[in-house]
Motif scaffolding. Structure first.
Motif, PDB file in Angstrom:
ATOM      1  N   ARG A 120      -3.509  -0.841  14.697  1.00  0.00           N
ATOM      2  CA  ARG A 120      -2.989  -0.379  13.530  1.00  0.00           C
ATOM      3  C   ARG A 120      -2.260   0.762  13.561  1.00  0.00           C
ATOM      4  O   ARG A 120      -2.408   1.755  14.435  1.00  0.00           O
ATOM      5  CB  ARG A 120      -4.091  -0.254  12.409  1.00  0.00           C
ATOM      6  CG  ARG A 120      -4.726   1.371  12.662  1.00  0.00           C
ATOM      7  CD  ARG A 120      -5.832   1.574  11.422  1.00  0.00           C
ATOM      8  NE  ARG A 120      -6.534   2.875  11.803  1.00  0.00           N
ATOM      9  CZ  ARG A 120      -7.504   3.294  11.217  1.00  0.00           C
ATOM     10  NH1 ARG A 120      -8.187   2.429  10.120  1.00  0.00           N
ATOM     11  NH2 ARG A 120      -7.965   4.446  11.299  1.00  0.00           N
ATOM     12  N   ASN A 121      -1.247   0.707  12.597  1.00  0.00           N
ATOM     13  CA  ASN A 121      -0.232   2.009  12.664  1.00  0.00           C
ATOM     14  C   ASN A 121      -0.765   2.816  11.527  1.00  0.00           C
ATOM     15  O   ASN A 121      -0.771   2.566  10.228  1.00  0.00           O
ATOM     16  CB  ASN A 121       1.128   1.293  12.286  1.00  0.00           C
ATOM     17  CG  ASN A 121       2.140   2.475  12.870  1.00  0.00           C
ATOM     18  OD1 ASN A 121       2.055   3.336  13.226  1.00  0.00           O
ATOM     19  ND2 ASN A 121       3.535   1.890  12.596  1.00  0.00           N
ATOM     20  N   SER A 122      -1.121   4.149  11.643  1.00  0.00           N
ATOM     21  CA  SER A 122      -1.503   5.251  10.874  1.00  0.00           C
ATOM     22  C   SER A 122      -0.677   6.371  10.827  1.00  0.00           C
ATOM     23  O   SER A 122       0.278   6.180  11.737  1.00  0.00           O
ATOM     24  CB  SER A 122      -2.973   5.677  11.208  1.00  0.00           C
ATOM     25  OG  SER A 122      -2.889   6.470  12.212  1.00  0.00           O
TER      26      SER A 122
ATOM     27  N   GLY B  64       0.163   7.727  14.126  1.00  0.00           N
ATOM     28  CA  GLY B  64       0.799   6.632  15.054  1.00  0.00           C
ATOM     29  C   GLY B  64      -0.043   5.529  15.362  1.00  0.00           C
ATOM     30  O   GLY B  64      -0.982   5.169  14.655  1.00  0.00           O
ATOM     31  N   ILE B  65       0.125   4.763  16.502  1.00  0.00           N
ATOM     32  CA  ILE B  65      -0.749   3.757  16.837  1.00  0.00           C
ATOM     33  C   ILE B  65      -2.127   4.066  17.180  1.00  0.00           C
ATOM     34  O   ILE B  65      -2.210   4.953  18.057  1.00  0.00           O
ATOM     35  CB  ILE B  65       0.045   3.089  17.816  1.00  0.00           C
ATOM     36  CG1 ILE B  65       1.399   2.488  17.563  1.00  0.00           C
ATOM     37  CG2 ILE B  65      -0.903   1.625  18.310  1.00  0.00           C
ATOM     38  CD1 ILE B  65       1.401   1.415  16.565  1.00  0.00           C
TER      39      ILE B  65
ATOM     40  N   GLU C  38      -3.530  -7.516  15.495  1.00  0.00           N
ATOM     41  CA  GLU C  38      -3.107  -6.532  14.824  1.00  0.00           C
ATOM     42  C   GLU C  38      -4.122  -6.667  13.637  1.00  0.00           C
ATOM     43  O   GLU C  38      -4.677  -7.494  13.168  1.00  0.00           O
ATOM     44  CB  GLU C  38      -1.804  -7.097  13.946  1.00  0.00           C
ATOM     45  CG  GLU C  38      -1.104  -6.064  13.078  1.00  0.00           C
ATOM     46  CD  GLU C  38       0.118  -6.537  12.913  1.00  0.00           C
ATOM     47  OE1 GLU C  38       0.860  -7.285  13.108  1.00  0.00           O
ATOM     48  OE2 GLU C  38       0.928  -5.558  12.195  1.00  0.00           O
TER      49      GLU C  38
ATOM     50  N   LYS D  20       0.049  -1.160  25.074  1.00  0.00           N
ATOM     51  CA  LYS D  20       0.858  -0.001  24.440  1.00  0.00           C
ATOM     52  C   LYS D  20       2.289  -0.291  24.735  1.00  0.00           C
ATOM     53  O   LYS D  20       3.198  -0.130  23.659  1.00  0.00           O
ATOM     54  CB  LYS D  20       0.504   1.312  24.985  1.00  0.00           C
ATOM     55  CG  LYS D  20       1.305   2.372  24.583  1.00  0.00           C
ATOM     56  CD  LYS D  20       0.800   3.875  25.117  1.00  0.00           C
ATOM     57  CE  LYS D  20       1.653   4.965  24.562  1.00  0.00           C
ATOM     58  NZ  LYS D  20       2.532   5.688  25.619  1.00  0.00           N
TER      59      LYS D  20
ATOM     60  N   GLU E  66       5.164  -1.162  21.732  1.00  0.00           N
ATOM     61  CA  GLU E  66       6.375  -0.491  21.474  1.00  0.00           C
ATOM     62  C   GLU E  66       7.531  -1.506  21.586  1.00  0.00           C
ATOM     63  O   GLU E  66       8.377  -1.336  20.991  1.00  0.00           O
ATOM     64  CB  GLU E  66       6.276   0.667  22.787  1.00  0.00           C
ATOM     65  CG  GLU E  66       5.584   1.814  22.479  1.00  0.00           C
ATOM     66  CD  GLU E  66       5.362   2.533  23.875  1.00  0.00           C
ATOM     67  OE1 GLU E  66       4.293   3.586  23.518  1.00  0.00           O
ATOM     68  OE2 GLU E  66       5.550   2.297  24.959  1.00  0.00           O
TER      69      GLU E  66
ATOM     70  N   LYS F 298       7.930  -3.641  18.525  1.00  0.00           N
ATOM     71  CA  LYS F 298       7.907  -2.725  17.512  1.00  0.00           C
ATOM     72  C   LYS F 298       7.137  -3.390  16.287  1.00  0.00           C
ATOM     73  O   LYS F 298       7.884  -3.472  15.196  1.00  0.00           O
ATOM     74  CB  LYS F 298       9.573  -2.233  17.037  1.00  0.00           C
ATOM     75  CG  LYS F 298      10.371  -1.708  17.997  1.00  0.00           C
ATOM     76  CD  LYS F 298      11.359  -0.731  17.427  1.00  0.00           C
ATOM     77  CE  LYS F 298      12.015   0.224  18.068  1.00  0.00           C
ATOM     78  NZ  LYS F 298      11.846   0.512  19.513  1.00  0.00           N
TER      79      LYS F 298
ATOM     80  N   SER G 187       4.505  -3.604  13.497  1.00  0.00           N
ATOM     81  CA  SER G 187       4.081  -2.972  12.105  1.00  0.00           C
ATOM     82  C   SER G 187       5.264  -1.973  11.657  1.00  0.00           C
ATOM     83  O   SER G 187       6.035  -1.749  12.256  1.00  0.00           O
ATOM     84  CB  SER G 187       2.854  -1.969  12.279  1.00  0.00           C
ATOM     85  OG  SER G 187       2.200  -2.361  13.396  1.00  0.00           O
TER      86      SER G 187
END
Ligand code: ATP
Length: 151
Positions: A21-23, A26-27, A101, A142, A146, A149, A151
């Motif tokens: 998740r994107n918080s 960060g990831i 995701e 990871k 990246e 890209k 989220s």
């Protein structure tokens, strides 16, 4: 003279996942703890009858971490050997990992068969993982996150 029976060799297959998740930090990815919280690893488990690898991966992630995710892509597979002394069997295991995701759920709802489930920033999670093969899977995940890209 004591004779030692040669160990039987059995193949095993499991499916697992990297759920992210994107918080604000960060990831983040979710890991589970086993062996009295001494070992952190990726959620995974055996494939049920009539289940495909991807469905098994989503189910195992949900059961073990309490989190539901949507599959983005395959990450890759790892293989390792382990020995069960009582059965005198050497297992050759392959685990297929999927990138997912996060959609819903809470790590408090993790399986009671695992000691803990927690979100970690992805770089910290790579450091926490106990097994080299899983570290490589998370490093690859990871790069995929990246690159896409997401989220
Ligand atoms: P599953 O989660 O697929 O149902 P399990 O809990 O029955 O599996 P494993 O997690 O495969 O079994 O663990 C069996 C043995 O292999 C244990 O001794 C464990 O420490 C070791 N092991 C687990 N994962 C790895 C790995 N990625 N690399 C090397 N050894 C591992």
């Amino acid at each position: 003279m004591a004779t030692t029976r040669p160990a039987a060799i059995k193949k095993q297959t499991s499916s697992g996942g990297v759920i992210f998740r994107n918080s604000r930090k960060g990831i983040e990815v979710a890991l589970i703890a086993v062996k009295n919280k001494t070992v952190w690893c990726l959620p995974k488990g055996a494939i049920d009858k009539n289940e495909d690898f991807q469905t098994a991966a989503v189910r195992e992630v949900r059961e073990e971490t309490g989190l539901s995710g949507e599959v983005i892509d395959k990450i890759g597979k790892i293989s390792y050997w382990y020995f069960i002394k009582d059965e005198n069997v050497r297992f050759n295991k392959t685990v297929y990992f999927y990138l997912m995701e996060y959609k819903s759920g809470n790590t408090d709802e993790h399986d009671r068969e695992v000691d803990d489930a927690q979100w970690f920033p992805i770089e910290e999670a790579i450091g926490k993982l106990a097994y080299k093969g899983e570290k490589e899977i998370l490093q690859k995940a990871k790069k995929m996150i990246e690159k896409k890209k997401i989220s």
